[in-house]
Scaffold this active site. Structure first.
Site, PDB file in Angstrom:
ATOM      1  CG  HIS A  44      -1.858   1.161   1.326  1.00 33.87           C
ATOM      2  ND1 HIS A  44      -1.909   1.997   2.328  1.00 33.87           N
ATOM      3  CD2 HIS A  44      -2.885   1.405   0.507  1.00 33.87           C
ATOM      4  CE1 HIS A  44      -2.774   2.784   2.191  1.00 33.87           C
ATOM      5  NE2 HIS A  44      -3.452   2.620   1.143  1.00 33.87           N
ATOM      6  CD  GLU A  71      -2.673   1.700  -3.395  1.00 35.83           C
ATOM      7  OE1 GLU A  71      -3.837   2.144  -3.290  1.00 35.83           O
ATOM      8  OE2 GLU A  71      -1.859   2.092  -2.433  1.00 35.83           O
ATOM      9  CG  ASP A  73      -3.258   6.006  -3.899  1.00 38.61           C
ATOM     10  OD1 ASP A  73      -3.661   4.937  -4.371  1.00 38.61           O
ATOM     11  OD2 ASP A  73      -2.959   6.672  -2.557  1.00 38.61           O
ATOM     12  CG  HIS A  86      -3.364   9.202  -0.020  1.00 36.79           C
ATOM     13  ND1 HIS A  86      -4.276   8.190  -0.336  1.00 36.79           N
ATOM     14  CD2 HIS A  86      -4.118   9.647   1.203  1.00 36.79           C
ATOM     15  CE1 HIS A  86      -5.283   8.228   0.545  1.00 36.79           C
ATOM     16  NE2 HIS A  86      -5.215   8.990   1.540  1.00 36.79           N
TER      17      HIS A  86
END
Length: 362
Positions: A44, A71, A73, A86
């Protein structure tokens, strides 16, 4: 795109950071709901429990620690380059406030119904963003990470793809990417739509099939339905325990997790990414995993974090919010329900849990 090897060279000095695992509870060898796919570990925002999030250093460390997917964003710059943050608000994750030349860029915006004041990615060109440096977003909980403040750039999506590819070659295992398209309706409304750019970059990388090492995720519905017509890459519908998709497509996330709601999601998505709390009713498993599997959907809950602050009461150890609880036991409890993968800020804990499961260690 610059040569892929350059990103690996840039990070060649970063090794895996050893962690002491908390002792986990027994892994159930027969999950409550049979898995539809082998378990995957999704780092994450990278190894964000150990490095400032969404940096090449965080992603590379996650790979060193055994993550299957990293991951990012994704948000667009003023000149429409996808970068990893993020949120598009960057005061908490960069040193932008220390740059007097950008003081006038501070502004107030309303994004998905929330009003916030600060600096925003879409008001900066990529060249301007590259003059900034990342910092730890949660300094009170992750004080050790502040030692890395000011060291790392904001990476582009192209750089992250390149890193995954070159590290796959180095390690001999496939490192996938799991991008989240952030606030797609908002960005389209201000003239910076992201779906086409995301698909184009994936195609340039050779990834446009259900076999590609890619999942695209979103909390919105309409953009996933649109992406379903644009790419064959697997899609994941993110779900929150409260509220509703920002695009107004559904009355609530709760309506989407009924058996009928999950069948509707399965018409465009490969799986769901629920808040991990949605797996439980108190300390009793909820029907979500079984219902999702019945609809043919994989289940990838978010986000397993080590700090007591984020742990359910039964997995906390002591009273210090920043101290680590029993994340290993919490992950094992999710695996016992039959989840097909999971997001974690601490991929070493995650890979250890995955490997215990594969080895049949009770």
């Amino acid at each position: 795109m610059r040569p892929m090897v350059s990103y690996c060279d840039k990070l060649s000095h970063i090794g895996a950071l050893a962690l002491v695992l908390a002792s986990g509870q027994a892994v159930a060898m027969t999950p409550a709901s049979p898995r539809l796919s082998p378990v995957i570990v999704i780092a994450h925002r990278g190894a964000s429990g150990l490095r400032p999030e969404h940096t090449l250093a965080a992603y590379s460390l996650a790979i060193d620690q055994g993550a299957d997917f990293i991951e990012p964003d994704l948000v667009p710059t003023k000149d429409d380059v996808l970068v990893a943050r993020h949120e598009n608000a960057i005061a908490d994750t960069t040193n932008v406030a220390d740059h007097p030349e950008f003081a006038a860029r501070k502004t107030t915006k309303t994004i998905d119904g929330q009003t916030m004041t600060g600096w925003f990615v879409e008001d900066f060109t990529l060249a301007e963003l590259k003059t900034l440096r990342a910092k730890e977003r949660l300094p009170k909980l992750r004080a050790a990470n502040t030692a890395y403040d000011g060291q790392f750039e904001i990476p582009t999506f192209a750089e992250i793809i390149a890193l995954a590819k070159c590290r796959s070659k180095e390690t001999g295992r496939t490192i996938g990417i799991y991008p989240e398209t952030k606030h797609p309706t908002y960005f389209a409304s201000i003239g910076h739509p992201t779906d086409l750019k995301l698909v184009a970059e994936l195609r340039e990388a050779g990834w446009d099939s259900a076999q590609a090492p890619v999942f695209i995720q979103s909390f919105e519905v309409k953009n996933l339905q649109r992406l379903h017509t644009m790419t064959k890459v697997r899609l994941i519908q993110l779900l929150a325990g409260e509220s509703a998709p920002a695009d107004g497509s559904q009355p609530s996330y709760a309506a989407m997790i009924t058996p009928a709601g999950l069948k509707a999601v399965a018409t465009y998505a490969y799986g769901i990414g629920p808040d991990k709390a949605m797996l439980w009713t108190g300390t009793t498993p909820s029907p979500l995993v079984a219902d999702a599997h019945a609809a043919g959907l994989r289940v990838h809950p978010w986000t397993y974090r080590a700090e007591n602050y984020f742990e359910p009461t039964r997995f906390r150890r002591g009273t210090d919010p920043a101290a680590h609880g029993d994340i290993a036991a919490e992950i094992d409890a999710g695996l016992a329900q039959g989840i097909d993968g999971f997001f974690t800020d601490f991929p070493l804990y995650g890979s250890e849990a995955r490997d215990r499961l594969r080895a049949g260690v009770k």
